[in-house]
Design a protein around this motif. Sequence first.
Motif, PDB file in Angstrom:
ATOM      1  N   ASN A   1       0.768  -0.950  -0.108  1.00 35.35           N
ATOM      2  CA  ASN A   1       0.423   0.272   0.706  1.00 35.35           C
ATOM      3  C   ASN A   1       0.814   1.165  -0.025  1.00 35.35           C
ATOM      4  O   ASN A   1       2.215   1.331   0.800  1.00 35.35           O
ATOM      5  CB  ASN A   1      -0.816   0.031   1.048  1.00 35.35           C
ATOM      6  N   PHE A   2       0.139   2.352  -0.780  1.00 31.64           N
ATOM      7  CA  PHE A   2       1.519   3.335  -0.584  1.00 31.64           C
ATOM      8  C   PHE A   2       1.222   4.056   0.791  1.00 31.64           C
ATOM      9  O   PHE A   2       3.036   4.690   0.693  1.00 31.64           O
ATOM     10  CB  PHE A   2       0.534   4.283  -1.573  1.00 31.64           C
ATOM     11  N   GLU A   3       0.331   4.171   1.143  1.00 32.17           N
ATOM     12  CA  GLU A   3       0.747   4.539   3.182  1.00 32.17           C
ATOM     13  C   GLU A   3       1.736   3.793   4.087  1.00 32.17           C
ATOM     14  O   GLU A   3       2.352   4.555   4.294  1.00 32.17           O
ATOM     15  CB  GLU A   3      -0.567   4.231   3.862  1.00 32.17           C
ATOM     16  N   GLU A   4       1.137   2.660   3.177  1.00 37.68           N
ATOM     17  CA  GLU A   4       2.658   1.183   4.568  1.00 37.68           C
ATOM     18  C   GLU A   4       4.026   2.285   3.830  1.00 37.68           C
ATOM     19  O   GLU A   4       5.099   2.359   4.264  1.00 37.68           O
ATOM     20  CB  GLU A   4       2.778  -0.227   3.847  1.00 37.68           C
TER      21      GLU A   4
ATOM     22  N   ASN B   1      -4.670   2.726  -7.562  1.00 34.17           N
ATOM     23  CA  ASN B   1      -5.402   1.902  -6.809  1.00 34.17           C
ATOM     24  C   ASN B   1      -4.885   1.531  -5.647  1.00 34.17           C
ATOM     25  O   ASN B   1      -4.780   1.346  -4.472  1.00 34.17           O
ATOM     26  CB  ASN B   1      -6.233   0.543  -7.553  1.00 34.17           C
ATOM     27  N   GLY B   2      -3.926   2.622  -4.814  1.00 31.12           N
ATOM     28  CA  GLY B   2      -3.470   2.582  -3.383  1.00 31.12           C
ATOM     29  C   GLY B   2      -2.531   1.876  -3.491  1.00 31.12           C
ATOM     30  O   GLY B   2      -2.174   2.056  -2.695  1.00 31.12           O
ATOM     31  N   LYS B   3      -2.136   1.586  -4.595  1.00 31.13           N
ATOM     32  CA  LYS B   3      -0.715   0.449  -4.405  1.00 31.13           C
ATOM     33  C   LYS B   3       0.953   0.637  -4.929  1.00 31.13           C
ATOM     34  O   LYS B   3       0.542   1.940  -6.139  1.00 31.13           O
ATOM     35  CB  LYS B   3      -0.723  -0.701  -4.651  1.00 31.13           C
ATOM     36  N   VAL B   4       1.585   0.674  -4.780  1.00 31.60           N
ATOM     37  CA  VAL B   4       3.120   0.909  -5.218  1.00 31.60           C
ATOM     38  C   VAL B   4       3.608  -0.172  -6.440  1.00 31.60           C
ATOM     39  O   VAL B   4       3.209  -1.040  -5.793  1.00 31.60           O
ATOM     40  CB  VAL B   4       3.733   1.263  -4.103  1.00 31.60           C
ATOM     41  N   TYR B   5       3.937  -0.077  -7.267  1.00 31.20           N
ATOM     42  CA  TYR B   5       4.312  -0.693  -8.407  1.00 31.20           C
ATOM     43  C   TYR B   5       5.606  -0.652  -9.138  1.00 31.20           C
ATOM     44  O   TYR B   5       5.806   0.989  -9.459  1.00 31.20           O
ATOM     45  CB  TYR B   5       3.457  -0.996  -9.871  1.00 31.20           C
TER      46      TYR B   5
END
Length: 255
Positions: free
Chosen positions: A224-227, A249-253
């Motif tokens: 997750n981006f926040e993490e 979608n709130g995730k990092v790739y």
Amino acid sequence: MQPLNPIPTSLQSLKSPPAKLFYKGNAELLNYPKIAIVGTRKPNPYTKLLTHNLASMIAKHQGVVVSGGALGVDIIAHTAAFPYTIMVAPTDLNHYYPNTNKIMLQRIYRDALALSEYADIPSPRPYHFLERNRIVIALSDLVIIPQADLHSGSMESAKIALDLGKPLYVFPHRIGESEGTNSLLAASKARAIYRLQEWVLEQFGAHNEKEKDEILEFCALIPNFEEAYQRFGDRLIEYEIEGKIERKNGKVYVR
């Protein structure tokens, strides 16, 4: 369950390509290098360990492990590579097969990628497994069969790989064990993987620099981006601006 459009071009090499594909999860994984790992439902301890370690290494190098969700080698590979894994189902994606693997399959449906050519097949018949296997192999850049009996579905997958010209790899086994893969080696139809790390570096040499970067290593797990931001702060934003990673979608790739 959503229709996948367009269907990956690699599947057009099949004699009977799927007319439709449905998916759940992260379809972006189709854009990564893909390696099929398929094999026996009853792996020995040696195969279990090597399969787990190899799948994990592939994922750390931003490779995606493709398999069929079955007991044994398949689910070990999915679990070790998660979330960098694609599962091709022998049923529709409103069901879980085998039910023994339901917990892991639910995770794949949500955070990795599941594919099926069936809109409504709650329980598979024998030919559905062969149809599934052809998609697993055609979708992948190369194929690894860690362990297989001489007359098995995995050997049918090996035949598909050879027919499609896919590079085929196996683990070396003692005489009398994994007679299917040993027969492939004896006939020079497959190559053996003797050193996992060297083999992975050979396949993913272009990613060596990324492997040494703690931010890219962490983002390879699709957090997750926040993490990720809590861990790396504004350095993460710098990587995003530089195009090394992307947010979706709130995730990092990793790009």
